[in-house]
Scaffold this active site. Structure first.
Site, short mmCIF file in Angstrom:
data_model
loop_
_atom_site.label_atom_id
_atom_site.label_comp_id
_atom_site.label_asym_id
_atom_site.label_seq_id
_atom_site.Cartn_x
_atom_site.Cartn_y
_atom_site.Cartn_z
N SER A 29 -46.69 11.48 -29.27
CA SER A 29 -47.06 12.73 -29.91
C SER A 29 -47.52 12.60 -31.36
O SER A 29 -48.27 13.45 -31.83
CB SER A 29 -45.90 13.72 -29.84
OG SER A 29 -44.76 13.17 -30.43
N HIS A 64 -48.26 15.70 -23.49
CA HIS A 64 -49.56 15.77 -24.18
C HIS A 64 -50.72 15.36 -23.28
O HIS A 64 -51.86 15.38 -23.73
CB HIS A 64 -49.53 14.91 -25.44
CG HIS A 64 -48.63 15.47 -26.49
ND1 HIS A 64 -49.01 16.50 -27.33
CD2 HIS A 64 -47.34 15.19 -26.81
CE1 HIS A 64 -48.01 16.81 -28.12
NE2 HIS A 64 -46.97 16.03 -27.83
N LYS A 67 -48.56 23.25 -24.36
CA LYS A 67 -49.63 22.53 -25.05
C LYS A 67 -50.96 22.91 -24.37
O LYS A 67 -51.40 24.03 -24.55
CB LYS A 67 -49.30 21.04 -25.05
CG LYS A 67 -47.89 20.86 -25.68
CD LYS A 67 -47.46 19.48 -25.89
CE LYS A 67 -45.99 19.37 -26.22
NZ LYS A 67 -45.53 20.08 -27.41
N1 PMP Z 1 -42.27 15.88 -25.32
C1 PMP Z 1 -43.22 15.58 -26.23
C2 PMP Z 1 -43.88 14.26 -26.15
C3 PMP Z 1 -43.55 16.52 -27.22
O1 PMP Z 1 -44.47 16.22 -28.13
C4 PMP Z 1 -42.90 17.78 -27.23
C5 PMP Z 1 -43.20 18.86 -28.25
N2 PMP Z 1 -44.04 18.61 -29.24
C6 PMP Z 1 -41.93 18.03 -26.27
C7 PMP Z 1 -41.65 17.06 -25.33
C8 PMP Z 1 -41.20 19.33 -26.24
O2 PMP Z 1 -41.97 20.27 -25.58
P1 PMP Z 1 -41.83 21.83 -25.93
O3 PMP Z 1 -42.62 22.06 -27.17
O4 PMP Z 1 -42.38 22.51 -24.74
O5 PMP Z 1 -40.38 22.08 -26.14
#
Ligand code: PMP
Length: 391
Positions: free
Chosen positions: A179, A207, A238
């Site tokens: 991320s 992602h 996302k």
């Molecule tokens: N996994 C990854 C790789 C993320 O980047 C994120 C949030 N940025 C999440 C899980 C968590 O997802 P959510 O925003 O739906 O809680």
């Protein structure tokens, strides 16, 4: 006991340029957003396909409110499950080509719920050093032995697995697209080594869903690994343009999580409008590949433009890391951009390692080329990017 300790902690964060606050967006999440009544070009949203403000997604949410109301009033296993939840879970399973899927309120909770339920103190969980915080928290809270391997280091993963034969269960867990760096995990090699040592494999495709793969099914589709990953985690917040998290896998896995995952059991079901928005978002991903194509055109365009400048920045996903160094440097870069009408907040520890503070530029399908040109122009004007000197 007084609360004075809090001011000490906040002061220390401030001294180290690590104090955080949020900015308030006064408009929809589009390439241009409004802050303090002024327009800013936004390069910091995970709304990769622009679906968060898509008319079809919005209409679906409005109709769901008309038909089903706003709240669900209970957790899923009591009486909170409505037709939209089951329909959405069916659609997620179809997208991920698995037998079944289970919704969680967020991706964060999906990671916590799955990992904490699958492993505990007799087990070992092994993950990439740069895995998302929600995976790390799941590993820590699970009570299992937790080991990390250096970023994408398959040899180290293999040697950790070699030494894990005494554990009851072995779980390997990785982000598919990381991320904060935007690079991708070597999933083919990870799947093969996990299989060799009889470990379960969990992939966080947050992602990549709607972004990778011929049909937007994610990085697992991209690498032809469908059917080879036991636990697929994803987020609806996302590219899908809504909110929520999910685990997709075998019917048995889903029945197990339904019965044992506390992050699923003890929280109220997602609201109907959110489920309807997710369903509409998934429908658009399935039907309208032009959204994903536009996003990839922007990714190629920014890569091509950046190739003329130093520092060398490239990406294989919509996430481009513009590393500034110290927290202070990243904050100052972010502020300079903001003064020029561009919104990209600084990412600092503990989200990224010390010394690698950055602006995480993320692209959307509905960014226009002139938006990307403007970003480059401002980064040059403030001295962050330098054009290669002609040879
Ligand atoms: N996994 C990854 C790789 C993320 O980047 C994120 C949030 N940025 C999440 C899980 C968590 O997802 P959510 O925003 O739906 O809680």
């Amino acid at each position: 006991m007084t609360m004075e300790f809090i001011s000490g902690i906040l002061d220390e964060l401030k001294d180290r340029s690590l104090l955080r606050d949020y900015i308030t967006i006064e408009s929809a999440q589009e390439p241009t957003v409004q802050i303090n009544e002024k327009p800013y070009l936004s390069f910091c949203s995970n709304n990769y396909l622009g679906l968060a403000n898509h008319p079809i997604v919005k209409q679906a949410a409005i109709e769901a409110i008309r038909q089903y109301g706003c709240g669900t009033g209970a957790s899923r296993l009591v009486s909170g499950t409505m037709s939209l939840h089951t329909e959405l879970e069916k659609n997620i399973a179809q997208l991920k080509k698995t037998e079944a899927a289970l919704l969680f309120p967020t991706g964060y909770m999906a990671n916590l719920g799955a990992i904490c339920t699958l492993v505990s103190k007799e087990d070992i969980v092994i993950g990439d050093k740069l895995n998302h915080a929600s995976i790390i928290d799941g590993c820590l809270y699970s009570g299992a032995t937790f080991r990390v391997y250096p970023h994408k280091d398959i040899n180290k993963l293999e040697s950790l697995l070699q030494r894990s034969s005494s554990y009851r269960r072995k779980l390997v867990v990785t982000d598919s697209v990381f991320s904060m760096d935007g690079d991708t995990a070597p999933l083919v090699e990870i799947a093969s080594v996990a299989k060799k040592y009889d470990a379960l494999l969990m992939v966080d495709d947050a992602h990549a869903t709607g972004v990778f793969g011929e049909n937007g099914r994610g990085l697992i589709e991209h690498y032809g690994l469908e059917g080879q990953v036991e636990i697929i985690m994803g987020s609806l917040s996302k590219a899908v343009g809504s909110v929520g998290g999910f685990i997709a896998g075998s019917q048995q896995l889903i029945d197990f999580l339904k019965n044992k995952a506390r992050h699923f059991i003890y929280t109220t079901a997602l609201p109907p409008a959110v489920c309807a928005a997710s369903l509409a978002g998934l429908g658009l991903i399935r039907k309208d590949l032009s959204l994903m194509n536009n996003l990839w055109e922007n990714i190629r365009y920014l890569n091509a433009r950046l190739s003329h400048f130093t520092p060398a920045i490239t990406s294989e996903s919509p996430i481009f890391p513009f590393v500034a160094g110290s927290a202070k440097d990243a904050l100052s870069l972010s502020l300079k951009l903001f003064k020029n009408g561009i919104l990209i907040p600084a990412i600092r520890p503990p989200t990224v390692p010390e010394g690698t503070c950055r602006l995480r530029v993320s692209l959307m399908a509905n960014h226009e080329k002139h938006h990307l040109d403007r970003l480059i122009e401002v980064l040059c004007n403030i001295g962050f990017l330098n054009e290669h000197s002609p040879r």
